[in-house]
Design an enzyme around this catalytic site. Structure first.
Site, mmCIF file in Angstrom:
data_model
loop_
_atom_site.group_PDB
_atom_site.id
_atom_site.type_symbol
_atom_site.label_atom_id
_atom_site.label_comp_id
_atom_site.label_asym_id
_atom_site.label_seq_id
_atom_site.Cartn_x
_atom_site.Cartn_y
_atom_site.Cartn_z
ATOM 1 N N LYS A 25 0.853 -1.202 0.000
ATOM 2 C CA LYS A 25 0.000 0.000 0.000
ATOM 3 C C LYS A 25 0.879 1.238 0.000
ATOM 4 O O LYS A 25 0.674 2.163 -0.781
ATOM 5 C CB LYS A 25 -0.881 0.011 1.235
ATOM 6 C CG LYS A 25 -1.550 1.343 1.534
ATOM 7 C CD LYS A 25 -2.477 1.317 2.728
ATOM 8 C CE LYS A 25 -1.806 1.671 4.002
ATOM 9 N NZ LYS A 25 -1.533 3.107 4.192
ATOM 10 N N ASN A 26 1.908 1.243 0.857
ATOM 11 C CA ASN A 26 2.685 2.471 1.043
ATOM 12 C C ASN A 26 3.716 2.705 -0.044
ATOM 13 O O ASN A 26 4.468 3.670 0.014
ATOM 14 C CB ASN A 26 3.308 2.478 2.439
ATOM 15 C CG ASN A 26 2.236 2.594 3.517
ATOM 16 O OD1 ASN A 26 1.074 2.881 3.203
ATOM 17 N ND2 ASN A 26 2.596 2.330 4.748
ATOM 18 N N CYS A 119 -5.901 12.590 12.118
ATOM 19 C CA CYS A 119 -6.682 11.360 11.975
ATOM 20 C C CYS A 119 -6.501 10.568 13.261
ATOM 21 O O CYS A 119 -6.010 11.059 14.255
ATOM 22 C CB CYS A 119 -6.204 10.563 10.765
ATOM 23 S SG CYS A 119 -4.634 9.797 11.089
ATOM 24 N N ARG A 124 -0.714 14.627 12.529
ATOM 25 C CA ARG A 124 -0.348 14.435 11.115
ATOM 26 C C ARG A 124 -0.069 15.788 10.435
ATOM 27 O O ARG A 124 -0.751 16.213 9.512
ATOM 28 C CB ARG A 124 -1.433 13.676 10.352
ATOM 29 C CG ARG A 124 -1.838 12.355 10.935
ATOM 30 C CD ARG A 124 -0.746 11.318 10.989
ATOM 31 N NE ARG A 124 -0.346 10.743 9.733
ATOM 32 C CZ ARG A 124 -0.915 9.680 9.176
ATOM 33 N NH1 ARG A 124 -1.954 9.137 9.741
ATOM 34 N NH2 ARG A 124 -0.460 9.189 8.045
ATOM 35 N N ASP A 309 4.087 0.803 11.976
ATOM 36 C CA ASP A 309 2.919 0.126 11.409
ATOM 37 C C ASP A 309 2.764 -1.304 11.910
ATOM 38 O O ASP A 309 1.766 -1.953 11.595
ATOM 39 C CB ASP A 309 2.988 0.113 9.874
ATOM 40 C CG ASP A 309 2.850 1.509 9.306
ATOM 41 O OD1 ASP A 309 3.151 1.699 8.123
ATOM 42 O OD2 ASP A 309 2.463 2.416 10.064
ATOM 43 N N ARG A 403 -8.644 -0.748 3.999
ATOM 44 C CA ARG A 403 -7.776 0.244 3.354
ATOM 45 C C ARG A 403 -6.404 -0.341 3.062
ATOM 46 O O ARG A 403 -5.727 0.087 2.129
ATOM 47 C CB ARG A 403 -7.620 1.475 4.253
ATOM 48 C CG ARG A 403 -8.893 2.260 4.428
ATOM 49 C CD ARG A 403 -8.637 3.512 5.210
ATOM 50 N NE ARG A 403 -7.537 4.251 4.608
ATOM 51 C CZ ARG A 403 -6.880 5.209 5.259
ATOM 52 N NH1 ARG A 403 -7.213 5.522 6.498
ATOM 53 N NH2 ARG A 403 -5.905 5.857 4.673
HETATM 54 C C1 EPZ Z 1 3.536 7.044 5.978
HETATM 55 O O1 EPZ Z 1 2.678 8.026 6.522
HETATM 56 C C2 EPZ Z 1 2.706 5.779 5.853
HETATM 57 N N1 EPZ Z 1 1.596 6.010 4.937
HETATM 58 C C3 EPZ Z 1 2.175 5.381 7.229
HETATM 59 O O2 EPZ Z 1 1.466 4.147 7.058
HETATM 60 C C4 EPZ Z 1 3.377 5.134 8.151
HETATM 61 O O3 EPZ Z 1 2.905 4.825 9.443
HETATM 62 C C5 EPZ Z 1 4.235 6.410 8.216
HETATM 63 O O4 EPZ Z 1 4.636 6.787 6.871
HETATM 64 C C6 EPZ Z 1 5.495 6.207 9.048
HETATM 65 O O5 EPZ Z 1 6.232 5.148 8.530
HETATM 66 C C7 EPZ Z 1 1.856 5.972 3.601
HETATM 67 O O6 EPZ Z 1 2.981 5.765 3.170
HETATM 68 C C8 EPZ Z 1 0.688 6.181 2.691
HETATM 69 P P1 EPZ Z 1 5.251 10.574 8.182
HETATM 70 P P2 EPZ Z 1 3.141 9.588 6.557
HETATM 71 O O7 EPZ Z 1 5.113 11.799 7.386
HETATM 72 O O8 EPZ Z 1 3.948 9.893 5.374
HETATM 73 C C9 EPZ Z 1 5.343 14.010 11.399
HETATM 74 C C10 EPZ Z 1 -0.209 2.587 7.530
HETATM 75 O O9 EPZ Z 1 -0.687 2.098 8.562
HETATM 76 N N2 EPZ Z 1 5.307 14.953 10.265
HETATM 77 O O10 EPZ Z 1 6.514 9.784 8.111
HETATM 78 O O11 EPZ Z 1 1.932 10.412 6.823
HETATM 79 C C11 EPZ Z 1 3.980 13.328 11.572
HETATM 80 O O12 EPZ Z 1 3.140 14.139 12.366
HETATM 81 C C12 EPZ Z 1 0.087 4.078 7.465
HETATM 82 O O13 EPZ Z 1 0.060 1.949 6.475
HETATM 83 C C13 EPZ Z 1 5.533 16.319 10.527
HETATM 84 O O14 EPZ Z 1 5.775 16.735 11.660
HETATM 85 O O15 EPZ Z 1 4.042 9.567 7.858
HETATM 86 C C14 EPZ Z 1 4.322 12.039 12.248
HETATM 87 O O16 EPZ Z 1 4.362 12.246 13.638
HETATM 88 C C15 EPZ Z 1 -0.228 4.772 8.773
HETATM 89 N N3 EPZ Z 1 5.461 17.177 9.471
HETATM 90 C C16 EPZ Z 1 5.730 11.732 11.747
HETATM 91 O O17 EPZ Z 1 6.208 12.913 11.094
HETATM 92 C C17 EPZ Z 1 5.188 16.772 8.198
HETATM 93 O O18 EPZ Z 1 5.136 17.614 7.272
HETATM 94 C C18 EPZ Z 1 5.781 10.617 10.740
HETATM 95 O O19 EPZ Z 1 4.906 10.945 9.696
HETATM 96 C C19 EPZ Z 1 4.966 15.390 7.975
HETATM 97 C C20 EPZ Z 1 5.035 14.497 9.024
#
Ligand code: EPZ
Length: 431
Positions: A25-26, A119, A124, A309, A403
Site C-alpha cells: 500500500k505504502n 486522523c 499528522r 505500522d 484500506r
Molecule cells: C507514511 O505516513 C505511511 N503512509 C504510514 O502508514 C506510516 O505509518 C508512516 O509513513 C510512518 O512510517 C503511507 O505511506 C501512505 P510521516 P506519513 O510523514 O507519510 C510528522 C499505515 O498504517 N510529520 O513519516 O503520513 C507526523 O506528524 C500508514 O500503512 C511532521 O511533523 O508519515 C508524524 O508524527 C499509517 N510534518 C511523523 O512525522 C510533516 O510535514 C511521521 O509521519 C509530515 C510528518
C-alpha cells in the site's frame, strides 16, 4: 463504516499453511501520484486491490486521467490531466492524497487541496511537505482549510527535514524530478517504499541517487518518457501482520513473495518471543512456540528501526505472551486506541498519560467481545486478538482494515481461521 464488520472465531489450533502477500500500500500510493509527472501511459504490476488504491484511482479519474485496473495490473493514461484541484472528498477519505501535490505542481504549475486533517493516529502535520515545495519556488497560500500552490518551473533546493517524514520525502522527490537544477533532501526517510518510488521515477527518466538513505539527491531533467512497467514491492506490513497472527496462535506458516530484509527488526522481535524463523528466496517461514514469551522492550522508530505500522499487532501478541512487556510509540502521538479495545477482551494493557508508552502484562486468554477498529493497523490487531480469544469476536468498522488489506478474511481463512466479513458496503469516511 460502522455497518461493515468481521466475525472471528477463537481458534484451538494454530494457523497453518502458506499465504502470498500482495503489493505494498505504502508504495503504490506515492507511485499512483507520481504517474501524473508523465503525460503518457504507465503500467504498474502487483497493484494491491485495497480501498486506498481505489481512492487514488478516483483522484486520477477526477483530474482527467484514465486509470484501468485489470487483475493486479494498473494501466494509467495521464495525457488528459487537466484539473489542478485534488478532489475534497478523496482528501477526506485518504490523507495521503497530499502525495498528489508534488506531481500536480510539477506537471501543471498549480495545485489546490483541502488541508488533510488529523486522523486516528494524531496530528499528522504537513509543514515539511509545504516547506519543501516552497523551498523549490512554490508560492503557497493557505486560506482557511484550503491550500493553493503555484509555481513556474520548480528550482532545485537543499532541504533539511526536522523529522524523517515518509510522505514529505516522497512529495519533495516527486516535485524535484523535473525541477531546474539539483535538490538535496537531508534527513530523508529511508523506508523501502521510498526506494520503490525512486525506482519507478528512474524508470521514467528521473535522475535520483541515495534513495533509502538519509540523503537523497535528485538532479532535475527536462523531459520524461513513459515509465518502464513497474512491479510494486511486496507489502512488508501485511507480511508482518500474518507472521504475528501465526505467532499468537502457536501456528506454523510461510509467507511467500516477500523481501525478508524489509522486516529484519520485526523478525528479530518474533525470535526474541520464541518463534523459529527461516528465510529463503522471497519466503519467510515461522514456527511459533506453544505460548509466546513477553518482549521486555519494543520502541518504534523510523526505518531501519522497528516499524510503527507493526506496533498495534505486537501489542495484541504481547497481550497473550508470558510475562511483562513495554512498548513505546515514538512516531505518532495517538497510535494507541487499540489498547482500550484489547482491554475489553481481557487484556491487561496500561497506557501512560503521554499515550505513547504501553505496559502489557500478558494473560493466558482473551475473551471474545464486540470491539471497534479505530484505524487501519489497530483494527488488524483486533482481528488477530479475535483469533486467540475464547469465543467469538466482532470487529466493527472493517472499512479501516480494508484500506490496507486486500482481503484479510480470505488470507486468514486460507490458513485455517474461521472469519467472515459481514454487512453492507457503505460510503466510508476514512482517515
Ligand atoms: C507514511 O505516513 C505511511 N503512509 C504510514 O502508514 C506510516 O505509518 C508512516 O509513513 C510512518 O512510517 C503511507 O505511506 C501512505 P510521516 P506519513 O510523514 O507519510 C510528522 C499505515 O498504517 N510529520 O513519516 O503520513 C507526523 O506528524 C500508514 O500503512 C511532521 O511533523 O508519515 C508524524 O508524527 C499509517 N510534518 C511523523 O512525522 C510533516 O510535514 C511521521 O509521519 C509530515 C510528518
Amino acid at each position: 463504516m460502522a455497518m461493515l464488520q468481521y466475525r472471528v472465531q477463537g481458534m484451538s489450533t494454530g494457523l497453518f499453511g502458506d499465504v502470498r502477500v500482495g503489493g505494498a500500500k505504502n508504495s503504490v500510493l506515492p507511485i499512483l501520484a507520481a504517474v501524473c509527472l508523465n503525460d503518457g501511459e504507465s503500467v504498474i504490476h502487483n497493484c494491491p486491490r485495497i480501498a486506498d488504491t481505489f481512492v487514488s484511482m478516483e483522484i486520477l479519474q477526477k483530474i482527467g486521467c484514465v486509470p484501468k485496473l485489470l487483475g493486479d495490473t494498473l494501466v494509467v493514461n495521464t495525457k488528459g490531466l487537466a484539473a489542478t484541484a485534488v478532489p475534497d472528498d478523496c482528501v477526506r477519505k485518504m490523507r495521503s492524497s497530499i502525495l498528489f501535490m508534488g506531481a500536480m505542481l510539477a506537471r501543471a504549475g498549480q495545485v489546490e487541496l483541502t488541508l488533510p486533517g488529523g486522523c486516528e493516529l494524531g496530528t499528522r502535520a504537513i509543514d515539511l511537505h509545504l516547506m519543501g515545495l516552497s523551498a523549490m519556488g512554490a508560492d503557497i497560500k493557505i486560506d482557511g482549510d484550503k491550500i493553493c500552490c503555484k509555481a513556474g518551473r520548480l528550482v532545485g533546493a537543499n532541504i533539511k527535514l526536522h523529522t524523517a517524514s515518509v510522505g514529505a520525502t516522497e512529495n519533495i522527490m516527486i516535485a524535484a524530478v523535473k525541477a531546474h537544477g539539483e535538490t538535496v533532501i537531508e534527513n530523508a526517510a529511508c523506508e523501502p517504499e521510498i526506494v520503490d518510488l525512486a525506482d519507478f521515477l528512474i524508470g521514467m527518466g528521473a535522475k535520483i541517487h541515495g534513495a533509502g538513505t538519509s540523503r537523497v539527491v535528485i538532479s532535475g531533467v527536462n523531459r520524461l518518457y513513459n515509465p518502464v512497467p513497474h512491479v510494486i514491492m511486496p507489502d512488508r506490513i501485511v507480511a508482518g501482520t500474518y507472521l504475528v497472527a501465526a505467532a499468537m496462535t502457536g501456528g506454523d506458516i510461510t509467507v511467500t513473495d516477500v523481501n525478508p530484509t524489509d522486516l529484519l527488526p520485526v523478525l528479530a522481535k518474533l525470535i526474541e518471543m520464541g518463534c523459529r524463523i527461516k528465510v529463503s528466496d522471497g519466503n519467510i517461514s515461522l514456527r511459533a512456540p506453544k505460548r509466546l514469551a513477553a518482549c521486555p522492550r519494543i520502541i518504534t522508530k523510523v526505518h531501519p528501526g522497528f516499524p510503527t505500522d507493526m506496533q498495534a499487532q505486537f501489542v495484541a501478541a504481547l497481550a497473550v505472551a508470558e510475562g511483562k512487556s513495554l512498548v513505546t510509540e515514538t512516531v505518532f502521538d495517538k497510535r494507541h486506541q487499540h489498547a482500550a479495545e484489547l482491554n475489553r477482551m481481557g487484556a491487561k494493557i496500561s497506557l501512560c498519560t503521554d499515550n505513547r508508552n504501553f505496559t502489557i502484562q500478558g494473560v493466558e486468554n482473551l475473551r471474545g467481545a464486540t470491539v471497534a477498529a479505530k484505524d487501519l493497523r489497530g483494527g488488524a490487531a483486533l482481528v488477530l486478538a479475535g483469533l486467540v480469544a475464547k469465543g467469538e469476536t466482532v470487529v466493527q468498522n472493517a472499512g479501516y482494515i480494508q484500506r490496507g488489506y486486500e482481503s484479510i478474511e480470505r488470507d486468514l481463512e486460507s490458513l485455517g481461521a474461521k472469519i467472515s466479513l459481514e454487512g453492507a458496503e457503505q460510503e466510508e469516511k476514512c482517515a
